[in-house]
Scaffold this motif. Sequence first.
Motif, PDB file in Angstrom:
ATOM      1  N   CYS A  14       0.815  -1.226   0.383  1.00 47.73           N
ATOM      2  CA  CYS A  14      -0.534  -0.652   0.018  1.00 47.73           C
ATOM      3  C   CYS A  14       0.504   1.204  -0.336  1.00 47.73           C
ATOM      4  O   CYS A  14       1.474   0.824   0.811  1.00 47.73           O
ATOM      5  N   LEU A  72      -0.111   3.713   1.298  1.00 46.89           N
ATOM      6  CA  LEU A  72      -0.277   4.776   2.403  1.00 46.89           C
ATOM      7  C   LEU A  72      -0.782   3.895   3.913  1.00 46.89           C
ATOM      8  O   LEU A  72      -0.033   2.585   3.868  1.00 46.89           O
ATOM      9  N   ARG A  73      -0.650   4.840   4.860  1.00 47.19           N
ATOM     10  CA  ARG A  73      -0.357   3.551   6.232  1.00 47.19           C
ATOM     11  C   ARG A  73      -1.043   4.863   7.398  1.00 47.19           C
ATOM     12  O   ARG A  73      -0.888   5.510   8.235  1.00 47.19           O
ATOM     13  N   CYS A  74      -2.556   4.256   7.363  1.00 42.87           N
ATOM     14  CA  CYS A  74      -3.555   5.136   7.434  1.00 42.87           C
ATOM     15  C   CYS A  74      -3.639   4.452   9.278  1.00 42.87           C
ATOM     16  O   CYS A  74      -3.396   3.491   9.782  1.00 42.87           O
ATOM     17  N   PHE A 113      -8.292   6.208  12.459  1.00 46.97           N
ATOM     18  CA  PHE A 113      -8.480   5.055  12.389  1.00 46.97           C
ATOM     19  C   PHE A 113      -7.298   4.216  11.959  1.00 46.97           C
ATOM     20  O   PHE A 113      -6.877   5.020  11.653  1.00 46.97           O
ATOM     21  N   CYS A 152      -5.734   1.094  10.410  1.00 42.14           N
ATOM     22  CA  CYS A 152      -5.644   0.171   9.285  1.00 42.14           C
ATOM     23  C   CYS A 152      -4.900  -0.830   9.953  1.00 42.14           C
ATOM     24  O   CYS A 152      -4.626  -1.481  10.730  1.00 42.14           O
ATOM     25  N   PHE A 170      -0.825  -6.446   4.808  1.00 41.38           N
ATOM     26  CA  PHE A 170      -0.582  -5.938   3.805  1.00 41.38           C
ATOM     27  C   PHE A 170       1.122  -5.690   2.893  1.00 41.38           C
ATOM     28  O   PHE A 170       1.074  -6.407   2.071  1.00 41.38           O
ATOM     29  N   GLY A 197      -3.810  -3.578   0.894  1.00 44.44           N
ATOM     30  CA  GLY A 197      -3.598  -2.884   0.573  1.00 44.44           C
ATOM     31  C   GLY A 197      -4.129  -1.972  -0.749  1.00 44.44           C
ATOM     32  O   GLY A 197      -5.457  -1.677   0.295  1.00 44.44           O
ATOM     33  N   ASN A 236      -8.065   3.316  -2.756  1.00 43.63           N
ATOM     34  CA  ASN A 236      -8.409   4.831  -1.865  1.00 43.63           C
ATOM     35  C   ASN A 236      -8.442   6.364  -2.791  1.00 43.63           C
ATOM     36  O   ASN A 236      -8.346   6.828  -2.322  1.00 43.63           O
ATOM     37  N   LYS A 240      -8.220   8.337   1.437  1.00 46.99           N
ATOM     38  CA  LYS A 240      -7.409   8.118   2.491  1.00 46.99           C
ATOM     39  C   LYS A 240      -6.821   8.780   1.868  1.00 46.99           C
ATOM     40  O   LYS A 240      -5.736   8.706   2.999  1.00 46.99           O
TER      41      LYS A 240
HETATM   42  S1  SF4 Z   1      -6.311   1.548   5.608  1.00 46.03           S
HETATM   43 FE1  SF4 Z   1      -6.485   1.240   3.041  1.00 46.03          FE
HETATM   44  S2  SF4 Z   1      -5.142   2.534   2.004  1.00 46.03           S
HETATM   45 FE2  SF4 Z   1      -4.846   2.964   5.094  1.00 46.03          FE
HETATM   46  S3  SF4 Z   1      -2.840   2.021   5.110  1.00 46.03           S
HETATM   47 FE3  SF4 Z   1      -5.005   0.796   5.001  1.00 46.03          FE
HETATM   48  S4  SF4 Z   1      -4.577  -0.840   2.834  1.00 46.03           S
HETATM   49 FE4  SF4 Z   1      -3.689   0.935   2.834  1.00 46.03          FE
END
Ligand code: SF4
Length: 212
Positions: free
Chosen positions: A32, A34-36, A48, A50, A54, A92, A118, A136
């Motif tokens: 991915c 991103l790192r939500c 939130f 994640c 992944f 991911g 995303n 995201k």
């Molecule tokens: S929530 Fe989705 S976009 Fe955000 S880090 Fe996890 S897999 Fe990636």
Amino acid sequence: MKQYVVNEIFWSPQGEGMRAGQMSVFIRFTGCNLRCRMEQAEDSPGGFDCDTEFASGRKLTAKEIVDEAILLVGKRNDWYQINSAWTVFSGGEPALQVDVDLVQAFHEAGFLCAIETNGSKCVDNLGLDWITVSPKVAEHAIRQLTADEVKYVRGHGQAIPKPACKAKHQLISPAFDGWSIDSRAVEWCLSLIKENPEWRLSMQQHKAWNVR
Ligand code: SF4
């Protein structure tokens, strides 16, 4: 021959959005961009954590992925004959890997193809049958500007979104606390929807059903 890195492949009901309840073969791609997490940052919308693993994966060709999907559904059984066989590309971030060749391979095998992205990469040219954008990143960074549905996770206190992506359906999904419903988030999302009737509620029903 091109290989894709796939975290897992499984057959399960779609748990969220307008297609909830529809059996689908999920192809979860590794990786991915991103790192939500709870904190807002360039690579995180905030609100939130994640909960998706992944990082791991195995390399497979398009044919190997499609063959696994067919095995799961059981091409000769009645279910496959009387239903549209859906595959859902998720992660991911699937848009980092899904390409025209993979979509075409699934179409040739009789599957319809959906993606859950995303929105940070445009997927318009892939020939997909259903696009879910779950942004995201900041709206100015969204590159997928049309979709069948947009879906935002909302925790308590977060404002109604102003999507850059124009979609037929706009959904708000209350943040979960792991696999438990966060009732404050649900109440908050319902109050947002009462004020903004163009939005509707989407729950992560697979968690209530206790399936993947
Ligand atoms: S929530 Fe989705 S976009 Fe955000 S880090 Fe996890 S897999 Fe990636």
